[in-house]
Scaffold this motif. Structure first.
Motif, short mmCIF file in Angstrom:
data_model
loop_
_atom_site.label_atom_id
_atom_site.label_comp_id
_atom_site.label_asym_id
_atom_site.label_seq_id
_atom_site.Cartn_x
_atom_site.Cartn_y
_atom_site.Cartn_z
N TYR A 99 0.84 -1.21 0.00
CA TYR A 99 0.00 0.00 0.00
C TYR A 99 0.87 1.25 0.00
CZ TYR A 99 -3.52 3.43 1.43
OH TYR A 99 -4.35 4.53 1.49
N ASP A 100 1.97 1.24 0.74
CA ASP A 100 2.85 2.41 0.86
C ASP A 100 4.08 2.33 -0.05
OD1 ASP A 100 1.37 3.80 2.88
OD2 ASP A 100 2.07 2.29 4.33
N ALA A 101 4.24 1.25 -0.78
CA ALA A 101 5.43 1.08 -1.60
C ALA A 101 5.42 2.00 -2.81
CB ALA A 101 5.53 -0.37 -2.07
N GLU A 102 6.61 2.24 -3.35
CA GLU A 102 6.69 3.06 -4.57
C GLU A 102 6.04 2.36 -5.75
OE1 GLU A 102 10.09 4.95 -7.58
OE2 GLU A 102 10.67 4.13 -5.63
N THR A 224 -2.34 8.11 -13.78
CA THR A 224 -1.19 8.14 -14.68
C THR A 224 0.00 7.38 -14.11
OG1 THR A 224 -0.63 10.31 -13.75
CG2 THR A 224 -1.83 10.27 -15.86
N GLU A 225 0.09 7.30 -12.78
CA GLU A 225 1.15 6.49 -12.17
C GLU A 225 0.92 5.01 -12.45
OE1 GLU A 225 2.33 5.09 -7.69
OE2 GLU A 225 1.96 7.24 -7.98
N THR A 227 -0.77 3.68 -15.00
CA THR A 227 -0.54 3.39 -16.42
C THR A 227 0.95 3.42 -16.75
OG1 THR A 227 -0.91 5.72 -17.02
CG2 THR A 227 -2.80 4.23 -17.15
N ALA A 228 1.70 4.30 -16.09
CA ALA A 228 3.14 4.36 -16.35
C ALA A 228 3.82 3.05 -15.99
CB ALA A 228 3.76 5.52 -15.57
N TYR A 229 3.45 2.47 -14.85
CA TYR A 229 4.03 1.18 -14.47
C TYR A 229 3.57 0.06 -15.41
CZ TYR A 229 6.45 2.52 -10.20
OH TYR A 229 7.34 3.07 -9.31
N LEU A 230 2.34 0.14 -15.88
CA LEU A 230 1.84 -0.89 -16.79
C LEU A 230 2.61 -0.89 -18.11
CD1 LEU A 230 -0.34 -3.09 -17.23
CD2 LEU A 230 -1.79 -1.30 -18.23
N PHE A 231 2.98 0.29 -18.58
CA PHE A 231 3.68 0.42 -19.86
C PHE A 231 5.20 0.42 -19.71
CE2 PHE A 231 -0.46 1.47 -21.39
CZ PHE A 231 -0.43 1.38 -22.78
N HIS A 232 5.69 0.38 -18.49
CA HIS A 232 7.12 0.53 -18.26
C HIS A 232 7.95 -0.52 -18.99
CE1 HIS A 232 10.73 1.81 -16.17
NE2 HIS A 232 11.00 0.54 -15.90
N VAL A 240 -5.27 -1.26 -23.95
CA VAL A 240 -5.40 -2.10 -22.77
C VAL A 240 -6.42 -1.47 -21.83
CG1 VAL A 240 -3.51 -0.91 -21.56
CG2 VAL A 240 -4.05 -3.28 -20.96
N VAL A 241 -7.05 -2.29 -21.01
CA VAL A 241 -7.92 -1.82 -19.95
C VAL A 241 -7.23 -2.08 -18.62
CG1 VAL A 241 -10.15 -2.11 -18.78
CG2 VAL A 241 -10.04 -2.19 -21.28
N LEU A 242 -7.15 -1.06 -17.79
CA LEU A 242 -6.51 -1.19 -16.48
C LEU A 242 -7.50 -0.81 -15.39
CD1 LEU A 242 -4.13 -1.67 -14.58
CD2 LEU A 242 -3.39 0.69 -15.03
N SER A 243 -7.94 -1.79 -14.61
CA SER A 243 -8.84 -1.53 -13.50
C SER A 243 -8.02 -0.99 -12.33
CB SER A 243 -9.56 -2.82 -13.11
OG SER A 243 -10.79 -2.53 -12.48
N THR A 244 -8.59 -0.04 -11.58
CA THR A 244 -7.78 0.78 -10.67
C THR A 244 -7.89 0.38 -9.20
OG1 THR A 244 -9.56 2.43 -10.57
CG2 THR A 244 -7.83 2.76 -12.21
N GLY A 245 -8.52 -0.74 -8.90
CA GLY A 245 -8.61 -1.19 -7.51
C GLY A 245 -9.94 -0.83 -6.88
#
Length: 289
Positions: A99-102, A224-225, A227-232, A240-245
């Motif tokens: 939860y608190d991780a980068e 945007t954070e 999606t950035a990790y998803l595309f990294h 792509v579809v990204l569900s946000t929790g």
């Protein structure tokens, strides 16, 4: 306005259209995968140029994903989600730390062909005693990592399987009927996503047995954070579809039953309603042309 995927009995295959006030205006693309190969501003122009064709009552709406599109999901992005995972898990610190991780928790949820749409059944595993819906706002992202729209997602989960061991996450999250999306993509240029109300209800025999609300303002991480990790380290050439929790998780004494009806509503985006079934045998229609 929504962007939808649909089919008429006379059509050789699915089509893509803008749905506005009950009227479909077809788009000049072969599928959602082709539309998402365009930049956001070009998608907006294509939608604006569409001409009315027929009533939505004449067609069957399909899940808004196709081609090589995938659905991914985010975990532990709301405080309630973190608390629920800690409560259910034998290894509680795993969820407290993420939860608190980068780096966020992201996981593969479903290929396009496994996704069910509004009105179709969602499933629970026959070998799981504790199963819940997870109502989520999902991002529709084009190949250029731009958020071009939003859909409602129900990220069905087996809490008993994941709670036994976090390494069982794929089995808890990926099985027949575990991923449902609303039929229409609400364009990003029409939505302010920072404070969208999300409501979950579960009805049994016509009576609501669980009802809760949250808001996207409670999410810890910017979209945007995520999606950035998803595309990294991966390309998504068809989008792509990204569900946000989820910020809504019933208590541990809650159990889904067969024939329950799950309804998720997100302001400005849409509604998703699905009956519950048990076991994979109910989902043969997903492999039928």
């Amino acid at each position: 306005m929504h962007i939808v995927r649909y089919r008429r009995h006379t059509d050789p295959g699915p089509r893509i259209a803008v749905l506005n006030d009950g009227v479909l205006s077809p788009l000049p693309v072969a599928g959602m995968f082709e539309l998402l190969q365009h930049r956001k501003e070009e998608i907006e122009r294509i939608c604006a140029d569409a001409a009315p064709d027929c009533s939505v009552s004449e067609v069957r709406l399909l899940a808004p994903v196709d081609g090589a599109m995938e659905v991914w999901a985010s975990g532990v992005t709301y405080l309630r989600s973190r608390d629920a995972r800690v409560e259910e898990s034998a290894l509680k610190s795993v969820y407290e730390l993420v939860y608190d991780a980068e780096r966020p928790e992201l996981f593969f949820k479903s290929p396009a062909w496994r996704v069910v749409v509004d009105g179709e059944p969602v499933g629970i595993r026959s070998d799981s005693a504790l199963n819940v819906p997870e109502p989520e706002l999902a991002l529709v992202v084009n190949r250029f990592e731009e958020i071009v729209g939003y859909v409602v997602c129900n990220d069905m989960s087996s809490r008993s399987v994941e709670g036994e061991n976090p390494l069982y996450l794929p089995q808890a999250k990926m099985y027949a009927g575990a991923c449902a999306l609303s039929a229409g993509i609400r364009p990003a240029w029409e939505v302010e996503p920072a404070d969208l109300a999300i409501r979950l209800t579960v009805a049994r025999d016509g009576t609501v047995i669980w009802d809760g609300t949250t808001s996207t303002r409670q999410i810890r991480r910017p979209f945007t954070e995520l999606t950035a990790y998803l595309f990294h380290a991966e390309n998504h050439p068809h989008g792509v579809v990204l569900s946000t929790g989820t910020g809504l998780v019933p208590d541990l004494d809650f159990r889904l039953h067969a024939s329950d009806v799950i309804t998720v509503t997100i302001d400005q985006v849409g509604e998703l309603s699905n009956p519950v079934v048990v076991g994979k045998e109910h989902f043969g229609f997903l492999t039928t042309p």
